[in-house]
Design an enzyme around this catalytic site. Structure first.
Site, PDB file in Angstrom:
ATOM      1  N   ASP A  35       1.084  -1.114  -0.111  1.00 46.46           N
ATOM      2  CA  ASP A  35       0.050   0.196   0.139  1.00 46.46           C
ATOM      3  C   ASP A  35       0.634   1.548   0.233  1.00 46.46           C
ATOM      4  O   ASP A  35       0.338   2.497   1.005  1.00 46.46           O
ATOM      5  CB  ASP A  35      -1.239  -0.337   1.213  1.00 46.46           C
ATOM      6  CG  ASP A  35      -0.412  -0.016   2.383  1.00 46.46           C
ATOM      7  OD1 ASP A  35       1.149  -0.445   2.283  1.00 46.46           O
ATOM      8  OD2 ASP A  35      -1.184  -0.428   3.910  1.00 46.46           O
ATOM      9  N   HIS A 238      24.556   1.649 -18.971  1.00 43.41           N
ATOM     10  CA  HIS A 238      23.988   1.831 -17.781  1.00 43.41           C
ATOM     11  C   HIS A 238      23.805   1.132 -16.243  1.00 43.41           C
ATOM     12  O   HIS A 238      23.224   1.132 -15.946  1.00 43.41           O
ATOM     13  CB  HIS A 238      22.394   1.112 -18.479  1.00 43.41           C
ATOM     14  CG  HIS A 238      21.965   1.894 -19.569  1.00 43.41           C
ATOM     15  ND1 HIS A 238      20.724   1.828 -20.160  1.00 43.41           N
ATOM     16  CD2 HIS A 238      22.655   3.517 -20.292  1.00 43.41           C
ATOM     17  CE1 HIS A 238      21.066   2.711 -21.371  1.00 43.41           C
ATOM     18  NE2 HIS A 238      21.541   3.308 -21.079  1.00 43.41           N
ATOM     19  N   ASP A 255      27.318   9.822 -14.381  1.00 46.96           N
ATOM     20  CA  ASP A 255      26.615  11.055 -14.844  1.00 46.96           C
ATOM     21  C   ASP A 255      25.428  10.932 -13.711  1.00 46.96           C
ATOM     22  O   ASP A 255      24.795   9.862 -13.319  1.00 46.96           O
ATOM     23  CB  ASP A 255      26.046   9.409 -15.843  1.00 46.96           C
ATOM     24  CG  ASP A 255      25.372   9.920 -16.710  1.00 46.96           C
ATOM     25  OD1 ASP A 255      24.205  11.068 -16.714  1.00 46.96           O
ATOM     26  OD2 ASP A 255      25.409   9.882 -18.174  1.00 46.96           O
ATOM     27  N   ASP A 266      21.570  16.739 -16.872  1.00 48.00           N
ATOM     28  CA  ASP A 266      21.863  15.228 -17.467  1.00 48.00           C
ATOM     29  C   ASP A 266      23.519  15.555 -17.440  1.00 48.00           C
ATOM     30  O   ASP A 266      24.168  16.421 -18.713  1.00 48.00           O
ATOM     31  CB  ASP A 266      21.325  15.396 -18.809  1.00 48.00           C
ATOM     32  CG  ASP A 266      22.111  13.775 -19.051  1.00 48.00           C
ATOM     33  OD1 ASP A 266      22.922  13.040 -18.402  1.00 48.00           O
ATOM     34  OD2 ASP A 266      21.370  13.329 -20.067  1.00 48.00           O
ATOM     35  N   HIS A 345      27.224   4.703 -28.665  1.00 49.51           N
ATOM     36  CA  HIS A 345      26.060   5.606 -28.282  1.00 49.51           C
ATOM     37  C   HIS A 345      25.613   6.742 -28.772  1.00 49.51           C
ATOM     38  O   HIS A 345      27.248   7.305 -30.022  1.00 49.51           O
ATOM     39  CB  HIS A 345      25.408   5.226 -26.825  1.00 49.51           C
ATOM     40  CG  HIS A 345      26.967   6.228 -26.020  1.00 49.51           C
ATOM     41  ND1 HIS A 345      26.633   7.582 -26.396  1.00 49.51           N
ATOM     42  CD2 HIS A 345      27.691   5.984 -24.742  1.00 49.51           C
ATOM     43  CE1 HIS A 345      27.701   8.126 -25.100  1.00 49.51           C
ATOM     44  NE2 HIS A 345      27.583   7.513 -24.782  1.00 49.51           N
ATOM     45  N   HIS A 349      21.051  14.573 -26.484  1.00 47.33           N
ATOM     46  CA  HIS A 349      19.385  13.680 -27.059  1.00 47.33           C
ATOM     47  C   HIS A 349      19.187  15.474 -26.560  1.00 47.33           C
ATOM     48  O   HIS A 349      19.717  16.270 -26.231  1.00 47.33           O
ATOM     49  CB  HIS A 349      19.764  13.284 -25.496  1.00 47.33           C
ATOM     50  CG  HIS A 349      19.532  13.040 -24.771  1.00 47.33           C
ATOM     51  ND1 HIS A 349      19.116  13.743 -23.812  1.00 47.33           N
ATOM     52  CD2 HIS A 349      20.762  12.133 -24.134  1.00 47.33           C
ATOM     53  CE1 HIS A 349      19.993  13.332 -22.741  1.00 47.33           C
ATOM     54  NE2 HIS A 349      20.736  12.888 -22.747  1.00 47.33           N
ATOM     55  N   HIS A 356      15.520  12.569 -20.874  1.00 46.43           N
ATOM     56  CA  HIS A 356      15.136  12.360 -23.375  1.00 46.43           C
ATOM     57  C   HIS A 356      14.396  12.769 -23.510  1.00 46.43           C
ATOM     58  O   HIS A 356      13.371  12.288 -23.031  1.00 46.43           O
ATOM     59  CB  HIS A 356      16.117  11.082 -23.076  1.00 46.43           C
ATOM     60  CG  HIS A 356      16.691  10.365 -22.923  1.00 46.43           C
ATOM     61  ND1 HIS A 356      16.720   8.790 -22.444  1.00 46.43           N
ATOM     62  CD2 HIS A 356      17.901  11.291 -22.252  1.00 46.43           C
ATOM     63  CE1 HIS A 356      18.072   8.868 -21.921  1.00 46.43           C
ATOM     64  NE2 HIS A 356      18.793  10.185 -21.829  1.00 46.43           N
ATOM     65  N   GLU A 380      27.680  14.502 -25.662  1.00 47.37           N
ATOM     66  CA  GLU A 380      28.265  13.496 -24.270  1.00 47.37           C
ATOM     67  C   GLU A 380      28.812  12.357 -25.029  1.00 47.37           C
ATOM     68  O   GLU A 380      28.837  10.905 -25.011  1.00 47.37           O
ATOM     69  CB  GLU A 380      26.903  12.579 -23.568  1.00 47.37           C
ATOM     70  CG  GLU A 380      25.730  12.642 -24.304  1.00 47.37           C
ATOM     71  CD  GLU A 380      24.378  11.645 -23.603  1.00 47.37           C
ATOM     72  OE1 GLU A 380      24.884  10.599 -22.656  1.00 47.37           O
ATOM     73  OE2 GLU A 380      23.063  12.084 -24.014  1.00 47.37           O
ATOM     74  N   TYR A 384      34.876   3.524 -24.773  1.00 49.08           N
ATOM     75  CA  TYR A 384      34.889   2.391 -23.873  1.00 49.08           C
ATOM     76  C   TYR A 384      35.457   1.383 -24.258  1.00 49.08           C
ATOM     77  O   TYR A 384      35.556   0.362 -25.109  1.00 49.08           O
ATOM     78  CB  TYR A 384      32.959   1.922 -23.564  1.00 49.08           C
ATOM     79  CG  TYR A 384      32.094   3.617 -23.523  1.00 49.08           C
ATOM     80  CD1 TYR A 384      32.019   3.532 -22.072  1.00 49.08           C
ATOM     81  CD2 TYR A 384      31.887   4.166 -24.421  1.00 49.08           C
ATOM     82  CE1 TYR A 384      30.837   4.934 -21.664  1.00 49.08           C
ATOM     83  CE2 TYR A 384      30.830   5.131 -24.160  1.00 49.08           C
ATOM     84  CZ  TYR A 384      30.553   5.612 -22.942  1.00 49.08           C
ATOM     85  OH  TYR A 384      29.988   6.438 -22.844  1.00 49.08           O
ATOM     86  N   ARG A 402      32.860   9.417 -20.747  1.00 53.39           N
ATOM     87  CA  ARG A 402      31.914   9.643 -20.615  1.00 53.39           C
ATOM     88  C   ARG A 402      32.251  11.635 -20.479  1.00 53.39           C
ATOM     89  O   ARG A 402      32.572  11.696 -19.422  1.00 53.39           O
ATOM     90  CB  ARG A 402      30.465   8.893 -20.796  1.00 53.39           C
ATOM     91  CG  ARG A 402      29.879  10.211 -21.503  1.00 53.39           C
ATOM     92  CD  ARG A 402      28.146   9.420 -21.605  1.00 53.39           C
ATOM     93  NE  ARG A 402      27.591   9.433 -20.975  1.00 53.39           N
ATOM     94  CZ  ARG A 402      27.449   7.732 -20.185  1.00 53.39           C
ATOM     95  NH1 ARG A 402      28.307   6.707 -20.718  1.00 53.39           N
ATOM     96  NH2 ARG A 402      27.306   7.970 -19.056  1.00 53.39           N
ATOM     97  N   GLU A 404      29.726  14.611 -20.653  1.00 55.13           N
ATOM     98  CA  GLU A 404      28.337  15.167 -20.904  1.00 55.13           C
ATOM     99  C   GLU A 404      28.169  16.593 -20.236  1.00 55.13           C
ATOM    100  O   GLU A 404      28.290  17.300 -19.111  1.00 55.13           O
ATOM    101  CB  GLU A 404      27.321  14.121 -21.085  1.00 55.13           C
ATOM    102  CG  GLU A 404      26.045  14.682 -20.876  1.00 55.13           C
ATOM    103  CD  GLU A 404      25.005  13.609 -21.067  1.00 55.13           C
ATOM    104  OE1 GLU A 404      25.289  12.802 -19.677  1.00 55.13           O
ATOM    105  OE2 GLU A 404      23.943  13.477 -21.343  1.00 55.13           O
TER     106      GLU A 404
HETATM  107  N1  GLY Z   1      21.875  10.297 -18.253  1.00 49.81           N
HETATM  108  C1  GLY Z   1      21.856   9.474 -19.319  1.00 49.81           C
HETATM  109  C2  GLY Z   1      22.498   9.992 -20.610  1.00 49.81           C
HETATM  110  O1  GLY Z   1      23.279  10.440 -20.603  1.00 49.81           O
HETATM  111  O2  GLY Z   1      21.595  10.485 -21.686  1.00 49.81           O
HETATM  112 MN    MN Z   2      22.124  12.432 -21.332  1.00 49.83          MN
HETATM  113 MN    MN Z   3      23.652  11.306 -18.753  1.00 53.87          MN
END
Ligand code: GLY
Ligand code: MN
Ligand code: MN
Length: 434
Positions: A35, A238, A255, A266, A345, A349, A356, A380, A384, A402, A404
């Protein structure tokens, strides 16, 4: 955001259709266990048009040749509910606060919907909306079709989200201010992580140090699940376990970012656990940073988003060749998508009410959109290099990087909204020293 901003958005939305009814629901509540519920987060499209954060509410916009009508349905006040959970805004207060034409008790909605839909041809809604409210509307449309004497009835379903998200693509001054505020707090948190990090800490300790900064600054929610990935963990895109030990001589990729007034930030930074890059780490780091800076520099109005993606892949591929990770001609490697093994990737975005932001990337003909002033996009690039990949020079294995930032398109080109967050090798090492 002031109320007129929401009215203007609703007006713009109605200008996008010739006639019809648009129905948008608030986000559903979600049970976490038995609940207890997950903390509530409003549906971004609904919020964009109303600024209303309560569940079990509904926005209806209708347009005929002659007139338009905007109706908000809300939960009514209840003493019992208020005792346990605090008061909802209620019909009377909502009527005073929101500049919609009508506010009603949500209980009334099933009695009203047939009348609202009558003589309309188009019904716009979110195709992913599986709420009871929407089913009621669809059933009413069906009944109207079978009703004698109804001359016009709904015969076209339209995607309401496509319309709203087209508007969401370009951010207003107020929206950009909310994003700036989210980034400002995220900057504090990333700098804190750099300062407190030391070998033998757990990844979750760094996460907790950042969450503390968010919490004491009034942040209601992080924009997404934080990734705090030491060493080779950074090569899991991820990675969210965040429970490993941070090792001396490794990098840590973070991240993580917060939301402010539902607007996301982000941000990713990668820095040495012990505060000092090794030579090999510095080589890969500077290669990724160079790509990031060059991609950001290329952002300006009229540049196609697709072109930027292609350009970033060319830069990343060449960087991988220069590091000796890929061998061959850049064109051929790009054609074979060889770079994707190490840079899998996209370059970024849209970002806004959703991290996103689900705004369109293409126009009605499927052509890539051009950047225009007011758009916000992450940049970003990442490289890797898995620890178990024997095709990579030994010194680079186990490095995942990465970087970003959140970029606003301006008339002159662009502005890096997160430029205050330490990013060069020198600035990062300085921040790590405290
Ligand atoms: N944190 C998710 C991305 O960088 O897209
Ligand atoms: Mn991102
Ligand atoms: Mn990110």
């Amino acid at each position: 955001m002031n109320e007129t901003a929401y009215t203007n958005r609703r007006t713009k939305l109605l200008e996008m259709i010739t006639e019809g009814v648009i129905i948008l629901s608030s986000a559903p509540t979600k049970t976490r266990s038995n609940d207890t519920e997950y903390s509530y987060r409003q549906n971004s499209d609904f919020y964009y048009l109303t600024g209303f954060e309560e569940p079990n509410s509904l926005l209806i916009l209708s347009k005929t040749k002659e007139s338009t009508r905007t109706i908000l349905y809300v939960e009514p006040h209840s003493d019992e509910y208020a005792l346990w959970n605090g008061a909802v805004l209620g019909v009377t207060n909502a009527q005073q606060q929101f500049l919609v034409d009508e506010v009603h008790n949500i209980i009334e909605y099933p009695n009203h919907i047939k009348e609202i839909l009558r003589d309309h041809i188009h019904l716009y809604f979110d195709f992913l909306d599986d709420s009871h409210h929407l089913k009621v509307a669809q059933n009413s449309a069906k009944e109207l079709r079978e009703t004698r004497g109804v001359k016009l009835h709904v015969r076209t379903f339209g995607d309401a989200t496509y319309l709203v998200r087209t508007l969401r693509l370009t951010k207003s001054h107020e929206e950009i201010e909310a994003i700036r505020q989210a980034i400002e707090l995220t900057a504090l948190a990333h700098h804190e992580a750099m300062r407190v990090c030391k070998p033998s800490m757990r990844e979750y300790e760094l996460q907790a140090a950042m969450s503390y900064i968010f919490g004491v600054n009034g942040v209601k929610s992080e924009a997404y699940g934080a990734i705090v990935a030491g060493g080779n963990n950074a090569n899991t895109l991820h990675y969210v376990r965040n429970n490993d030990t941070l090792r001396d001589g490794d990098l840590v990729l973070i991240d993580a970012a917060c939301e402010w007034e539902l607007y996301a930030s982000d941000i990713t930074r990668t820095f040495p656990v012990n505060g000092k890059f090794t030579e090999a780490q510095r080589e890969v780091y500077n290669a990724v940073l160079d790509v990031q800076l060059r991609v950001i520099e290329a952002i300006k109005p009229n540049v196609k988003r697709d072109w930027l993606q292609k350009y970033s892949e060319e830069l990343l591929c060449q960087a991988l060749i220069d590091l000796g990770i890929l061998n061959g001609q850049c064109d051929a490697l790009l054609e074979a998508k060889a770079h994707k093994k190490y840079a899998p990737h996209g370059i970024g975005h849209w970002m806004g009410l959703d991290v996103h932001d689900p705004c369109p990337y293409t126009d009605d003909k499927g052509e890539s959109l051009c950047f225009t002033t007011g758009m916000v996009m992450t940049i970003e690039p990442g490289v890797y290099l898995r620890i178990d990949d024997e095709s990579i020079p030994l010194k680079y294995r186990g490095i995942g990087i990465r970087i970003e930032d959140d970029i606003l398109v301006t008339d002159e080109g662009c502005e890096n909204l997160s430029s205050v967050i330490a990013k060069s090798v020198e600035d990062i090492e300085g921040m790590c020293r405290g």
